[in-house]
Design a protein around this motif. Structure first.
Motif, short mmCIF file in Angstrom:
data_model
loop_
_atom_site.label_atom_id
_atom_site.label_comp_id
_atom_site.label_asym_id
_atom_site.label_seq_id
_atom_site.Cartn_x
_atom_site.Cartn_y
_atom_site.Cartn_z
N ALA A 166 0.82 -1.21 0.00
CA ALA A 166 0.00 0.00 0.00
C ALA A 166 0.86 1.26 0.00
O ALA A 166 0.51 2.26 -0.63
CB ALA A 166 -0.93 0.00 1.22
N ALA A 170 0.73 4.24 -2.49
CA ALA A 170 0.40 5.56 -1.94
C ALA A 170 1.26 6.67 -2.51
O ALA A 170 0.89 7.85 -2.43
CB ALA A 170 0.53 5.53 -0.41
N GLY A 173 -0.36 9.32 -4.66
CA GLY A 173 -0.94 10.54 -4.09
C GLY A 173 0.04 11.70 -4.13
O GLY A 173 -0.31 12.83 -4.48
N THR A 357 -7.40 12.68 -1.32
CA THR A 357 -6.68 11.58 -1.97
C THR A 357 -5.55 11.03 -1.11
O THR A 357 -5.50 9.84 -0.80
CB THR A 357 -6.12 12.06 -3.33
N TYR A 361 -4.95 7.21 0.96
CA TYR A 361 -3.87 6.24 0.73
C TYR A 361 -3.21 5.82 2.04
O TYR A 361 -2.98 4.64 2.29
CB TYR A 361 -2.79 6.86 -0.17
N THR A 364 -5.04 3.60 4.43
CA THR A 364 -4.92 2.20 4.01
C THR A 364 -3.63 1.59 4.51
O THR A 364 -3.61 0.47 5.02
CB THR A 364 -4.98 2.09 2.47
N ASN A 419 -9.49 5.84 -2.06
CA ASN A 419 -8.11 5.48 -1.73
C ASN A 419 -8.00 4.74 -0.40
O ASN A 419 -7.13 3.88 -0.25
CB ASN A 419 -7.25 6.74 -1.72
N SER A 424 -6.74 1.25 -3.53
CA SER A 424 -5.54 0.64 -2.96
C SER A 424 -5.63 -0.88 -2.96
O SER A 424 -4.69 -1.58 -3.36
CB SER A 424 -5.32 1.14 -1.53
#
Length: 539
Positions: A166, A170, A173, A357, A361, A364, A419, A424
């Motif tokens: 993740a 990420a 982003g 956004t 991420y 997650t 996200n 993700s």
């Protein structure tokens, strides 16, 4: 399970978080940083392209890209990405992850620069050249998806594997935010210069010739992070799982991971050869009946959810500027010059990325190994549906003057739950649940399904959201269903994604070999119904 008896795989599964994990995240993640920058920066400059190349001297209105040209400029990279995901995903399983990892990055560097240098004697010629290079840019970007996901999953330990994959994803982003910040800085610099008295001719609605430099600089700067990462990608060793389980070279796998883990790992070539001799039950191919029995529904689940997610996600990202104009958050083009318009679009999109956004991420990253992939994905789809409907049902309220702040807040929440949700998890799960020799291929297929959804979003939403104004139709614009109805369609896609999530297995806390069923005895596999394999969530 035989796969767990290999010391090198046990060492990876049980390894504590070390510096090499973070190095792998940065090296793989910078590819996604570049991916996001390159894919989404085009939405910041498409209105500028229309002003520069499609200005009609007979009209007082600023120029705009014709719908078909706009769709091509926005969507052609996705065709390249889809092709690259399938090709490099397959190649990563045939030649190894590392051997093709640098190729994708070089394509991204070269084609980013070439896109900014697009040439032609006519507007159509420039757009055609731009589309050509963006297709190949997308092809390189496409290869990064299956390779980065597979490499990170095969390097990670099973306890925090989800967070590591993740974290790689990420970086998208930060790429989106950087694209916005670069556009803000470049446009502000040009705007400041051309606001000087000597350039007073740059009135509202007009375009100075030097504006052509703005979009070219923004596009070309996408090559920088990819170029900086190339050396480190070439230094990474091949993953032990590919070397041991696919290439059947236990000595090389042990040597590579001994350096990476800074621990002594015994080579077990005899055990690898013994496993290979017994592995006839697991030697099935992608198009075999056995694959369909064991992993067919899993592949259906990963492809459908990614397809549906990307229809919504890319529609939102690519056409934020149109939605913001529709709700009057960004002024009409005729009220500002071209560089000012780029500045305002970039500022709006950067604010959305910063508030919705990027936090999504990293939520997650923080929670995926706590609550699991399934819970995050299904929750994300659910709230995407809720907030899309919250935008669409009272749409006329949001477009009323003074209410656009509420719309922007709701809109940001759809990005947050995309996200902190399926955007993700659809990337993570395909890298965990398929056998090592098919892992990159299956991830590439799943990702390609997602890009098919992005293509639907890029072309479909463009036409759906066109104004139904007869005056615009006379100029070649289609009679769209309008932004409000387009939002209803995106809500329906999110709801379908919610339903198809039930086909996707939970992989939290399990080794890759447990999830894929690799090297299990045939009797073990046949004792469990195929559709139930790996469905139970681990504690």
């Amino acid at each position: 399970m035989a796969g767990d008896h290999l010391q090198v795989l046990n060492a990876l599964d049980l390894a504590k978080t070390q510096w090499y994990h973070f190095t792998a995240i940065i090296v793989a993640g910078m590819g996604f940083f570049t991916d996001a920058y390159d894919l989404f920066c085009i939405s910041l400059v498409t209105k500028l392209l229309g002003r520069i190349y499609y200005f009609d001297p007979a009209s007082a209105a600023p120029g705009t890209l014709p719908p078909k040209i706009s769709a091509a400029v926005n969507g052609v990279a996705f065709f390249g990405t889809l092709s690259g995901q399938l090709f490099f995903g397959w190649l990563g399983d045939k030649l190894g992850r590392k051997k093709v990892y640098g190729m994708t990055l070089m394509m991204m560097v070269i084609c980013s620069i070439a896109s900014g240098l697009s040439f032609g004697h006519t507007a159509t010629g420039v757009m055609a050249t731009l589309c050509f290079f963006r297709f190949w840019l997308g092809f390189g970007i496409g290869g990064d998806y299956p390779l980065s996901a597979t490499i990170m999953s095969e390097y990670a330990n099973k306890k925090t594997r989800g967070a590591f994959i993740a974290a790689v994803f990420a970086m998208q982003g930060f790429g989106i935010i950087t694209g916005g910040v670069v556009a803000i800085v470049i446009s502000a610099a040009f705007k400041s210069y051309f606001d000087a008295p000597a350039y007073a001719v740059d009135r509202a609605g007009s375009t100075v010739p030097q504006a052509d430099y703005v979009w070219r600089i923004i596009v070309m700067l996408g090559s920088v992070p990819a170029a900086l990462t190339y050396y480190w990608r070439m230094k990474m060793p091949e993953t032990a799982r590919y070397t041991a389980l696919v290439a059947k070279n236990a000595k090389q796998a042990a040597a590579d991971m001994s350096k990476v883990l800074q621990a002594e790992i015994v080579e077990e070539q005899a055990k690898v050869e013994e496993m290979a001799a017994k592995d006839q039950a697991n030697s099935f191919g992608l198009f075999s009946r056995e694959f369909a029995r064991r992993h067919g529904l899993h592949l259906v689940g990963t492809t459908t959810t990614w397809f549906l997610l990307d229809i919504a996600f890319y529609s939102q990202n690519l056409f934020q500027k149109d939605i913001f104009s529709a709700i009057n958050w960004i002024p009409k083009a005729a009220t500002m010059n071209a560089i000012e318009e780029v500045f305002r679009i970039a500022r709006a999109q950067t604010l959305i990325a910063l508030c919705g956004t990027v936090p999504g991420y990293w939520f997650t990253v923080a929670f995926i190994d706590v609550v699991g992939r399934f819970a995050i994905q299904i929750t994300g789809f659910f709230f995407m549906t809720v907030f899309m409907l919250g935008l669409a049902i009272p749409y006329h309220h949001w477009t009323t003057k003074g209410n656009h702040i509420g719309f922007v807040v709701m809109y940001a929440f759809t990005f947050f739950f995309a996200n902190f949700g399926p955007n993700s998890t659809t990337f993570i799960v395909p890298a965990e649940i398929f056998p090592a020799r098919l892992r990159s291929t299956c991830h590439g297929i799943s990702a390609a399904a997602g890009k098919a959804g992005a293509i639907v979003g890029a072309f479909g939403f463009l036409y759906a959201a066109q104004s139904r104004d007869p005056a615009k139709r006379d100029k070649g614009y289609p009679a769209g269903i309008g932004v409000r109805n387009a939002l209803f369609v995106l809500a329906a896609c999110s709801l379908l994604g919610f339903l198809f999530t039930f086909l996707v297995p939970e992989s939290k806390g399990k080794s890759l070999e447990e999830m894929s069923g690799e090297n299990e005895d045939e009797e073990q596999i046949n004792s469990v119904p195929a559709h139930n394999i790996n469905r139970t969530t681990s504690a």
